[in-house]
Scaffold this active site. Sequence first.
Site, mmCIF file in Angstrom:
data_model
loop_
_atom_site.group_PDB
_atom_site.id
_atom_site.type_symbol
_atom_site.label_atom_id
_atom_site.label_comp_id
_atom_site.label_asym_id
_atom_site.label_seq_id
_atom_site.Cartn_x
_atom_site.Cartn_y
_atom_site.Cartn_z
ATOM 1 N N SER A 149 -7.198 3.142 -9.634
ATOM 2 C CA SER A 149 -5.972 3.595 -8.983
ATOM 3 C C SER A 149 -4.802 3.289 -9.900
ATOM 4 O O SER A 149 -4.848 2.339 -10.699
ATOM 5 C CB SER A 149 -5.762 2.878 -7.649
ATOM 6 O OG SER A 149 -4.477 3.150 -7.112
ATOM 7 N N TYR A 162 -5.902 -4.921 -2.665
ATOM 8 C CA TYR A 162 -6.299 -3.589 -3.113
ATOM 9 C C TYR A 162 -5.873 -3.364 -4.564
ATOM 10 O O TYR A 162 -6.672 -2.943 -5.409
ATOM 11 C CB TYR A 162 -5.683 -2.516 -2.218
ATOM 12 C CG TYR A 162 -6.031 -1.110 -2.634
ATOM 13 C CD1 TYR A 162 -7.280 -0.568 -2.339
ATOM 14 C CD2 TYR A 162 -5.121 -0.330 -3.346
ATOM 15 C CE1 TYR A 162 -7.610 0.721 -2.745
ATOM 16 C CE2 TYR A 162 -5.443 0.956 -3.749
ATOM 17 C CZ TYR A 162 -6.682 1.478 -3.443
ATOM 18 O OH TYR A 162 -7.011 2.761 -3.844
#
Length: 258
Positions: A149, A162
């Site tokens: 990401s 995350y």
Amino acid sequence: MSTPRKHALVTGGATGIGRAAVLALARAGFDVALVYGSSAAAAQATAADAQALGARVLTWSCDVADDAAVRRTLAEIGEAFGHLDALVNNAGTTANWTPRDLESLDMAEWDRTFAVNVRGTFQVTRAAVPLLKKSREAGGEPAIVNTASIVGLRPGPQPLPYAASKAAVVNLTKTLAWNLGPHIRVNAVAPGWMEGDWMERMLGDKYDGLMGARAKATPLKRCVTAEDVAEVMLNLLTANRFVHGEVVVIDGGFTAST
């Protein structure tokens, strides 16, 4: 003589990027092992759509954080397909938190995020390596793509576990590339803000406004879609034969221009 179909495994394949990857692989002539966590109905729907494109699609429910379950699942995939030409490590989860409030983090959610996103990526890869090597032995060029990401490369408002887990996936990708080359290529994709359910859950009632602002600030004037990500994944799996250990940012030029 017909060309033998190739075989791929996609984790987190029921929805979002995983679903788009399954469909892209099906269009490209792959049969697909679709692994999902809890979205059984969505997995069956994705499998049906891929089958309509001509693919053989088999589904498995598996918690990628459970190594014994991963090894059982890969053994069954091996029995069904014999070998793997491609692996997409896309299974992922996140944690709840209030930005800038470190006390709002539940450490159990922190541990679960790392167990799925990082350990799960490693465990699936490790269990898949023998099947990928069988492809190589038969003259194939097996490859792995991990879903990282943009928040693994630069800070943002996303939950700390995350973001940190995706940074770990970036490093894991490069370390696996060192360990598995030259027989298996390993790369990752790092999507920017992506349209769809995931960001809707993250942004809540601010989704439309914040996504609109991000699109306006992006040189290509929109946010990334799951199909954009799947297109890059497919290219990394089937072409780009000298690209190895890289992380491809997919954000329409936002990172490069800010």
